[in-house]
Design an enzyme around this catalytic site. Structure first.
Site, PDB file in Angstrom:
ATOM      1  N   SER A 101      29.005  22.837 -18.794  1.00 28.45           N
ATOM      2  CA  SER A 101      29.365  24.214 -18.454  1.00 28.45           C
ATOM      3  C   SER A 101      29.862  24.276 -17.025  1.00 28.45           C
ATOM      4  CB  SER A 101      28.143  25.134 -18.616  1.00 28.45           C
ATOM      5  OG  SER A 101      28.398  26.415 -18.091  1.00 28.45           O
ATOM      6  N   GLY A 102      30.962  25.003 -16.798  1.00 27.82           N
ATOM      7  CA  GLY A 102      31.516  25.132 -15.458  1.00 27.82           C
ATOM      8  C   GLY A 102      30.624  25.903 -14.507  1.00 27.82           C
ATOM      9  N   HIS A 103      30.080  27.025 -14.950  1.00 33.61           N
ATOM     10  CA  HIS A 103      29.389  27.915 -14.009  1.00 33.61           C
ATOM     11  C   HIS A 103      27.936  27.533 -13.743  1.00 33.61           C
ATOM     12  CE1 HIS A 103      26.860  30.690 -16.613  1.00 33.61           C
ATOM     13  NE2 HIS A 103      27.572  30.067 -17.535  1.00 33.61           N
TER      14      HIS A 103
ATOM     15  N   THR B  33      45.377  28.114 -26.225  1.00 37.65           N
ATOM     16  CA  THR B  33      45.955  27.756 -24.935  1.00 37.65           C
ATOM     17  C   THR B  33      44.845  27.544 -23.920  1.00 37.65           C
ATOM     18  OG1 THR B  33      47.933  29.061 -25.391  1.00 37.65           O
ATOM     19  CG2 THR B  33      47.508  28.507 -23.093  1.00 37.65           C
TER      20      THR B  33
ATOM     21  N   ALA C 277      29.429  26.111 -22.523  1.00 35.26           N
ATOM     22  CA  ALA C 277      28.493  25.222 -23.202  1.00 35.26           C
ATOM     23  C   ALA C 277      28.080  25.760 -24.567  1.00 35.26           C
ATOM     24  CB  ALA C 277      27.257  25.002 -22.332  1.00 35.26           C
ATOM     25  N   THR C 278      28.054  27.076 -24.724  1.00 38.64           N
ATOM     26  CA  THR C 278      27.686  27.639 -26.030  1.00 38.64           C
ATOM     27  C   THR C 278      28.682  27.211 -27.101  1.00 38.64           C
ATOM     28  OG1 THR C 278      26.485  29.542 -25.154  1.00 38.64           O
ATOM     29  CG2 THR C 278      27.430  29.776 -27.344  1.00 38.64           C
TER      30      THR C 278
ATOM     31  N   GLN D  90      22.881  21.859 -17.585  1.00 41.99           N
ATOM     32  CA  GLN D  90      22.123  21.900 -16.333  1.00 41.99           C
ATOM     33  C   GLN D  90      22.067  20.541 -15.635  1.00 41.99           C
ATOM     34  OE1 GLN D  90      20.770  24.676 -15.080  1.00 41.99           O
ATOM     35  NE2 GLN D  90      20.915  26.078 -16.804  1.00 41.99           N
TER      36      GLN D  90
ATOM     37  N   CYS E  66      20.863  33.734 -21.503  1.00 38.64           N
ATOM     38  CA  CYS E  66      21.468  33.884 -22.822  1.00 38.64           C
ATOM     39  C   CYS E  66      20.482  34.424 -23.854  1.00 38.64           C
ATOM     40  CB  CYS E  66      22.032  32.551 -23.291  1.00 38.64           C
ATOM     41  SG  CYS E  66      23.325  31.917 -22.216  1.00 38.64           S
TER      42      CYS E  66
ATOM     43  N   ASN F 253      16.648  24.368 -19.158  1.00 40.07           N
ATOM     44  CA  ASN F 253      17.053  25.474 -18.296  1.00 40.07           C
ATOM     45  C   ASN F 253      15.901  26.384 -17.891  1.00 40.07           C
ATOM     46  OD1 ASN F 253      17.394  25.885 -21.227  1.00 40.07           O
ATOM     47  ND2 ASN F 253      17.728  28.015 -20.664  1.00 40.07           N
TER      48      ASN F 253
END
Length: 393
Positions: free
Chosen positions: A203-205, A243, A72-73, A183, A332, A155
């Site tokens: 964001s994935g995590h 990639t 996300a950053t 979020q 972060c 967040n």
């Protein structure tokens, strides 16, 4: 005693189904998705496009409007820097508006545009619950504003913004709306967010997927007006070269599917019940404790942010180690000194902001863990306050 994790808004564990979906792409189906001259590359590319389609479905977009990023950053940086450096200069719109409770990476990207590109960055005030003040947005906005960035689900204090209302104000002046929705998937249905925002970061995590992968939704007709911030082989329509990490893209897609399935309503209800249970038990034992941000029923399903008064949050969290994991705010911002800008923006004093802790429950949290966490917290608070009293004497 096993450590209790109540910091799910910093990062979530990878769901077992997500791990299973990723597994073949580490060894068996490992091809480069950009290798266009053989079947292994074609197969990898099909997996990427399927993942792109799944993420598009999460936000109500089309697959070609999704750009994979490292997180996300990067997505937030691409949204602000990329749009400002091309469209902003072309249209001579040199102002950017950001809410007072944005993630640090949005604040930093906007600051970089101010320092190095001559943009004027202005902060939109929020109320005591963290909601963007419409009257202030209307006062600040005009036809020289390029874009407005408003975080969907905060967040730190769990505020859920009304993007549809904000979009109406932006549209009057042709101002683009970007939203950091990292979020969002766990907390709410995002299926119509593409109707309200021109750009959306994911964001994935933060949604039980892997670290190191994110995405930016960009409305299709804006693609020609974004300047890349990463240059190279021209992948992803020359908007983000490099990639693509095939297993991570597949993993993020599988995580998105978790929040599109039939059980999502029950999953969110379970999270809300756990959150409310923890909050109510803490406030029953410590009635002087203040809940920072909106009421429980209006906030992110996992989020609780408490001000305990007359303690130092860092010292309190240190006393909880290694038994209970929580945080003072955004992971972060861990290297940045000073109290949370989010808590100060909603009106907390310096002392109250420094006495505040964020807890966030998750899909692996149990009621037994909640009970144990409350007991650990009460003990740590007693020891912390005793130490402060002794020091004062």
């Amino acid at each position: 005693m096993t450590s209790i994790y109540l910091d799910y808004q910093a990062s979530t564990p990878v769901d077992s189904g997500v791990l299973d979906a990723m597994a073949p792409f580490w060894r068996e189906a490992f091809g480069n998705p950009h290798s266009s001259e053989h079947s292994i590359g074609w197969s990898a590319n099909r997996a990427i496009e399927a993942a792109r389609s799944m993420l598009a479905g999460l936000v109500g977009a089309d697959a070609d409007e999704i750009i994979f990023t490292s997180g996300a950053t990067e997505a937030n940086n691409l949204a602000l820097l990329g749009m400002a450096q091309k469209l902003g200069l072309q249209q001579r719109r040199k102002r950017i508006l950001v809410s007072a409770i944005e993630h640090k990476c949005v604040m930093a990207a906007a600051s970089a545009l101010s320092e190095h590109q001559g943009f004027v960055v202005q902060t939109i005030p929020v109320d005591s619950y963290g909601y963007v003040r419409s009257d202030e947005l209307k006062r600040l906005i005009s036809d020289d504003v390029l874009l407005c960035s408003v975080i969907l689900a905060n967040n730190e204090i769990g505020t859920l913004q009304n993007l549809a209302k904000i979009r109406e104000i932006c549209e009057r002046f042709g101002v683009l709306l970007h939203s950091d929705a990292a979020q969002g998937p766990v907390a709410m249905d995002l299926s119509n967010i593409a109707d309200h925002a021109d750009m959306v970061s994911l964001s994935g995590h933060k949604m039980y997927g892997p670290m190191g992968i994110g995405a930016l939704y960009v409305r299709r007709n804006l693609h020609p007006y974004i300047e890349p911030i990463i240059y190279g082989g021209g992948q992803q329509g020359n908007l983000r070269s490099g990639t693509l990490p095939l297993p991570l893209c597949v993993g993020m897609s599988a995580a998105a599917q978790l929040w599109l399935g039939e059980g999502v309503i029950n999953a969110r209800a379970k999270l809300c019940a756990l959150r409310d249970c923890f909050a109510e038990k803490v406030m029953r034992e410590l009635p002087e404790t203040k809940l920072n941000g909106p009421p429980l029923k209006e906030r992110h399903s996992c989020n609780i942010n408490f001000c305990f008064h007359d303690v130092d949050s860092h010292e309190l969290l240190s006393r909880l180690q290694p038994h209970l994991s929580a945080s003072t705010g955004s992971a972060c911002s861990s290297g940045i000194s000073g109290t949370s800008h989010v808590l100060r923006a909603i009106g907390l004093s310096e002392s109250d902001a420094s006495a505040s802790v964020r807890f966030s429950v998750g899909m692996l949290t149990t009621e037994q863990q909640i009970d144990s966490a409350v007991a650990l917290l009460l003990d740590a608070l007693n020891r912390s306050r005793s130490a402060l009293s002794a020091a004062a004497c």
